[in-house]
Design a protein around this motif. Structure first.
Motif, PDB file in Angstrom:
ATOM      1  N   SER A 151       0.823  -1.215   0.000  1.00 28.14           N
ATOM      2  CA  SER A 151       0.000   0.000   0.000  1.00 28.14           C
ATOM      3  C   SER A 151       0.851   1.255   0.000  1.00 28.14           C
ATOM      4  N   ARG A 152       2.061   1.147   0.535  1.00 29.95           N
ATOM      5  CA  ARG A 152       2.912   2.317   0.689  1.00 29.95           C
ATOM      6  C   ARG A 152       3.839   2.542  -0.504  1.00 29.95           C
ATOM      7  N   THR A 204       1.139   3.056  -5.782  1.00 32.36           N
ATOM      8  CA  THR A 204      -0.171   2.641  -5.274  1.00 32.36           C
ATOM      9  C   THR A 204      -1.113   3.843  -5.190  1.00 32.36           C
ATOM     10  N   ILE A 220      -5.047   4.989  -3.793  1.00 31.42           N
ATOM     11  CA  ILE A 220      -6.191   4.612  -2.965  1.00 31.42           C
ATOM     12  C   ILE A 220      -7.345   5.572  -3.241  1.00 31.42           C
ATOM     13  N   THR A 257      -6.655   9.176   1.046  1.00 32.46           N
ATOM     14  CA  THR A 257      -5.217   9.090   1.319  1.00 32.46           C
ATOM     15  C   THR A 257      -4.902   8.964   2.809  1.00 32.46           C
ATOM     16  N   ASN A 271      -3.677   5.695   3.949  1.00 35.39           N
ATOM     17  CA  ASN A 271      -2.387   5.244   3.416  1.00 35.39           C
ATOM     18  C   ASN A 271      -1.279   6.223   3.774  1.00 35.39           C
ATOM     19  N   GLN A 330     -10.785   1.331  -2.204  1.00 36.16           N
ATOM     20  CA  GLN A 330     -10.024   0.478  -3.131  1.00 36.16           C
ATOM     21  C   GLN A 330      -8.538   0.838  -3.103  1.00 36.16           C
ATOM     22  N   VAL A 331      -7.699  -0.193  -3.080  1.00 37.88           N
ATOM     23  CA  VAL A 331      -6.244  -0.045  -3.178  1.00 37.88           C
ATOM     24  C   VAL A 331      -5.812  -0.560  -4.550  1.00 37.88           C
ATOM     25  N   ASP A 332      -5.309   0.331  -5.383  1.00 40.54           N
ATOM     26  CA  ASP A 332      -4.814  -0.035  -6.712  1.00 40.54           C
ATOM     27  C   ASP A 332      -3.294  -0.137  -6.645  1.00 40.54           C
ATOM     28  N   LEU A 333      -2.780  -1.358  -6.745  1.00 42.45           N
ATOM     29  CA  LEU A 333      -1.341  -1.598  -6.636  1.00 42.45           C
ATOM     30  C   LEU A 333      -0.589  -1.276  -7.923  1.00 42.45           C
ATOM     31  N   GLN A 358      -3.130  -1.902   5.218  1.00 44.18           N
ATOM     32  CA  GLN A 358      -1.807  -2.413   4.843  1.00 44.18           C
ATOM     33  C   GLN A 358      -1.988  -3.698   4.041  1.00 44.18           C
TER      34      GLN A 358
END
Length: 365
Positions: free
Chosen positions: A26-27, A31, A33, A45, A48, A72-75, A177
């Motif tokens: 996530s960091r 990435t 969010i 944000t 994150n 949503q977390v977009d990697l 995370q």
């Protein structure tokens, strides 16, 4: 064997990635969010920012009056995920403190497509919470999710009764995370390693002398003070020791020494060598002078002792002869006098003190 070869490359490397390359995806800078809506200034944000405080101002917060809420977390690209840790809003444990009421019955999905292009049936489900009021789920939860995906989605349709008369589903996620292996889905090559590791599958350790993370491909890095070499695995020429913290002797030519024991690589400087040799000669002469002085003192004292003992023995001898004369030169008395212990001691003292090595000192004293 065929089944193993047909596995996703990330699955083939999962043993190594799990042990050596797990990171908080996530960091990563790539990435992104997002959330379904935003309440006040509590944008996505905040989930994150690396802070796990669970008070309202530290949390991402969706707006009320929506039938569905999601974060949503977009990697950026598919990664091998191990687990997801969520910190949900909780103001305290008091009876009047706001708690994780809205967190009931949420679910966690992963997908290769974003939330706006998929339904829950098209995603892979990792977890569903089944908590019902008045019970509460934990506000900090660690969810196993061993999948390979690009998008991580937290979603809910739950309308908490504590919100009445306000309606709708709401999410208040303070930190999320996504832990996983920086390993691409197509090649199995790790795109990012944990600190201290490098290599295509993150199974090589960075050198102890690295000051920061080492290069993922070849292990090259910036060295800590005292360390040197291409990959900081040896001491610089000016330091030695197990941790390369001991400076080389200033006596070494150019100040350089071997890293294992500190001995000078190019020998000791001529000036220092001369100085050390001079000091050595001074120590030798001082030692010899001390020995000679001690011996002279001993011989002088011994000579004086012998002189005193000789004088005493002479006096005793004269007394002995006087006793013999008083006995009117009686042969029996003379024989007895000569055989007495005192007379024998006198002769022994003379024999010792008249040895050649005392002669000079005896008469000079």
């Amino acid at each position: 064997m065929v089944a193993i070869l047909n596995l996703d490359p990330c699955l083939r490397f999962i043993a190594k990635c799990s042990s050596f390359a797990t990171e908080n995806l996530s960091r990563r800078k790539t990435t992104i969010i997002t959330q379904s809506s935003t309440y006040n200034v509590n944008n996505a944000t905040l989930a994150n920012d690396g802070m796990d405080a669970t008070t309202e101002l530290k949390c991402a917060h969706t707006a009320a009056n929506h039938s569905k809420a999601w974060l949503q977390v977009d990697l950026g690209t598919p990664f091998r995920i191990r687990n997801v840790v969520i910190y949900y809003r909780k103001e305290g444990d008091g009876s009047n403190d706001w708690k994780q009421y809205r967190f009931r019955q949420f679910y966690l999905d992963v997908s290769d497509l974003p939330v706006t292009q998929t339904t829950t049936a098209e995603r892979t489900r990792c977890y569903t919470d089944n908590t019902t009021a008045p019970n509460l789920p934990p506000n900090i939860i660690d969810i196993p999710c061993k999948q390979t995906a690009r998008f991580v989605i937290v979603e809910t349709t739950y309308d908490a009764p504590e919100d009445d008369p306000q309606k709708g589903a709401v999410l208040e996620i303070c930190e999320i995370q996504v832990k996983g292996c920086g390993c691409t889905k197509t090649s199995g090559v790790c795109t990012s390693c944990m600190d201290g590791w490098y290599g295509y599958t993150c199974d090589e350790t960075c050198a102890a002398g690295c000051s920061l993370r080492c290069d993922q491909v070849d292990g090259n890095c910036s060295c800590k003070p005292g360390w040197g070499g291409y990959d900081c695995r040896e001491c610089s020429p000016f330091f030695y020791g197990e941790s390369c913290k001991e400076p080389c002797s200033t006596d070494c030519v150019q100040g350089i020494c071997f890293g294992n024991n500190g001995s000078c690589i190019k020998g000791r400087s001529l000036e220092n060598s001369k100085r050390e040799f001079t000091q050595y000669l001074m120590y030798v002469f001082a030692g010899l002078f001390g020995i000679n002085l001690s011996l002279n003192i001993f011989l002088t004292m011994r000579a004086k002792t012998c002189k005193q003992e000789t004088e005493e023995s002479t006096n005793m001898e004269e007394n002995q002869y006087q006793q013999i004369e008083l006995a009117d030169l009686n042969p029996v008395a003379v024989e007895i006098a000569e055989g007495e212990p005192v007379y024998e001691n006198i002769r022994e003292t003379r024999d010792v003190c008249e040895m050649p090595h005392y002669e000079t000192l005896k008469y000079s004293a």
